[in-house]
Design an enzyme around this catalytic site. Sequence first.
Site, PDB file in Angstrom:
ATOM      1  N   HIS A   1       0.838  -1.204   0.000  1.00 32.06           N
ATOM      2  CA  HIS A   1       0.000   0.000   0.000  1.00 32.06           C
ATOM      3  C   HIS A   1       0.877   1.261   0.000  1.00 32.06           C
ATOM      4  O   HIS A   1       0.572   2.236  -0.676  1.00 32.06           O
ATOM      5  CB  HIS A   1      -0.882   0.053   1.256  1.00 32.06           C
ATOM      6  CG  HIS A   1      -1.890  -1.051   1.353  1.00 32.06           C
ATOM      7  ND1 HIS A   1      -1.820  -2.048   2.304  1.00 32.06           N
ATOM      8  CD2 HIS A   1      -2.985  -1.306   0.613  1.00 32.06           C
ATOM      9  CE1 HIS A   1      -2.847  -2.857   2.153  1.00 32.06           C
ATOM     10  NE2 HIS A   1      -3.562  -2.444   1.139  1.00 32.06           N
TER      11      HIS A   1
ATOM     12  N   LYS B   1      -1.259  -6.671  -7.867  1.00 31.07           N
ATOM     13  CA  LYS B   1      -1.590  -7.968  -7.261  1.00 31.07           C
ATOM     14  C   LYS B   1      -3.060  -8.320  -7.499  1.00 31.07           C
ATOM     15  O   LYS B   1      -3.390  -9.466  -7.774  1.00 31.07           O
ATOM     16  CB  LYS B   1      -1.279  -7.987  -5.769  1.00 31.07           C
ATOM     17  CG  LYS B   1      -1.426  -9.402  -5.214  1.00 31.07           C
ATOM     18  CD  LYS B   1      -0.944  -9.529  -3.821  1.00 31.07           C
ATOM     19  CE  LYS B   1      -1.961  -9.054  -2.832  1.00 31.07           C
ATOM     20  NZ  LYS B   1      -3.193  -9.877  -2.780  1.00 31.07           N
ATOM     21  N   ASP B   2      -3.930  -7.305  -7.414  1.00 26.22           N
ATOM     22  CA  ASP B   2      -5.358  -7.547  -7.676  1.00 26.22           C
ATOM     23  C   ASP B   2      -5.638  -7.225  -9.135  1.00 26.22           C
ATOM     24  O   ASP B   2      -6.356  -6.271  -9.454  1.00 26.22           O
ATOM     25  CB  ASP B   2      -6.197  -6.684  -6.737  1.00 26.22           C
ATOM     26  CG  ASP B   2      -5.999  -7.108  -5.294  1.00 26.22           C
ATOM     27  OD1 ASP B   2      -6.414  -8.207  -4.948  1.00 26.22           O
ATOM     28  OD2 ASP B   2      -5.389  -6.325  -4.533  1.00 26.22           O
TER      29      ASP B   2
ATOM     30  N   SER C   1       0.357  -8.912   1.244  1.00 28.42           N
ATOM     31  CA  SER C   1      -1.098  -8.921   1.306  1.00 28.42           C
ATOM     32  C   SER C   1      -1.512  -8.747   2.757  1.00 28.42           C
ATOM     33  O   SER C   1      -0.817  -9.223   3.672  1.00 28.42           O
ATOM     34  CB  SER C   1      -1.603 -10.276   0.797  1.00 28.42           C
ATOM     35  OG  SER C   1      -2.926 -10.484   1.233  1.00 28.42           O
ATOM     36  N   SER C   2      -2.648  -8.102   2.943  1.00 23.99           N
ATOM     37  CA  SER C   2      -3.149  -7.924   4.310  1.00 23.99           C
ATOM     38  C   SER C   2      -3.461  -9.280   4.942  1.00 23.99           C
ATOM     39  O   SER C   2      -3.496  -9.416   6.163  1.00 23.99           O
ATOM     40  CB  SER C   2      -4.403  -7.064   4.294  1.00 23.99           C
ATOM     41  OG  SER C   2      -4.136  -5.851   3.649  1.00 23.99           O
TER      42      SER C   2
END
Length: 293
Positions: free
Chosen positions: A43, A157-158, A193-194
């Site tokens: 992020h 990533k998404d 990733s979260s």
Amino acid sequence: MSKTIHLYLFKSEKHLAPFLKKKRIEGKKIGFVPTMGALHRGHISLIEKAKDECEIVVCSIFVNPTQFNNAKDLEKYPRTIEHDMEMLLKADCSVLYLPASQEIYPEGKPELKNYDLGYYDKVLEAAFRPGHFQGVANVVYRLMKKVNPAVLYLGQKDFQQIQVIRKMIELENFQTKIEVCEIVRELSGLAMSSRNVRLNEEAWNNAAVISQTLFFLKEKRNEFSSVKALREEGIKRLKKIPDSIVEYLEICDAETLRPVEIIVKGKLTIILTAIWINGVRLIDNILIENKLT
Ligand code: PAF
């Protein structure tokens, strides 16, 4: 002289909108990084990129219930707001928009718009997470209406999500430009990733095999007799990860997300995968042939 760092925090559009309007009148360019919090270096790389190009960088944190097709997943989604605010302060982000659910969905149980997302809403993530992308398109629309950014920063990533948001932007006639930022990885290669915080140590180590597999497939793609054989090799490698369920590994045209039968030199192609490891669902991808611009 040391720099004074501010992070403006807005919980409602009532105060956010006039603030941003003033900045726009002053000629300031607004960049937007929508997130669901549990911020990590991935992020922050989006914030950094936005800061390079825009005078005002708005980050939103909103765990969007309508994009979770699984109530347990929503419940388990990490919420780390204090840590997130510290990271945003350190990153010198200008604005945090932290709306409550009623602000985004004032009608309560939301009447979602049904976007025609075509093929993007049928395959890969969409096939395993029905309704997910309608939830994403709806929330990003609602957030963008409030922020009205010149540029939207999204992480590679998404990847499918980017195509979905691109489509929503086109359908809604937003003038916003999309900037795609590269995947940020741990030293092991694991895509940030979260959800990674939910992996235990063993699973975290095993998860490195995902990116190792993608890098292997990219590097050795010309040594396989067909795309089918390349894909099968990838799945075979992923299936060896202990306590894993491979949902998909597909080799697709990066624009249409349709599977390819041959890899054409110079044609933007992508390998995408989703896999559960020890009860945690992870996704990753790698572009082959060409860099995304
Ligand atoms: O990628 C995410 O974190 C979310 O899907 C997004 C874009 C913030 C929408 O809720």
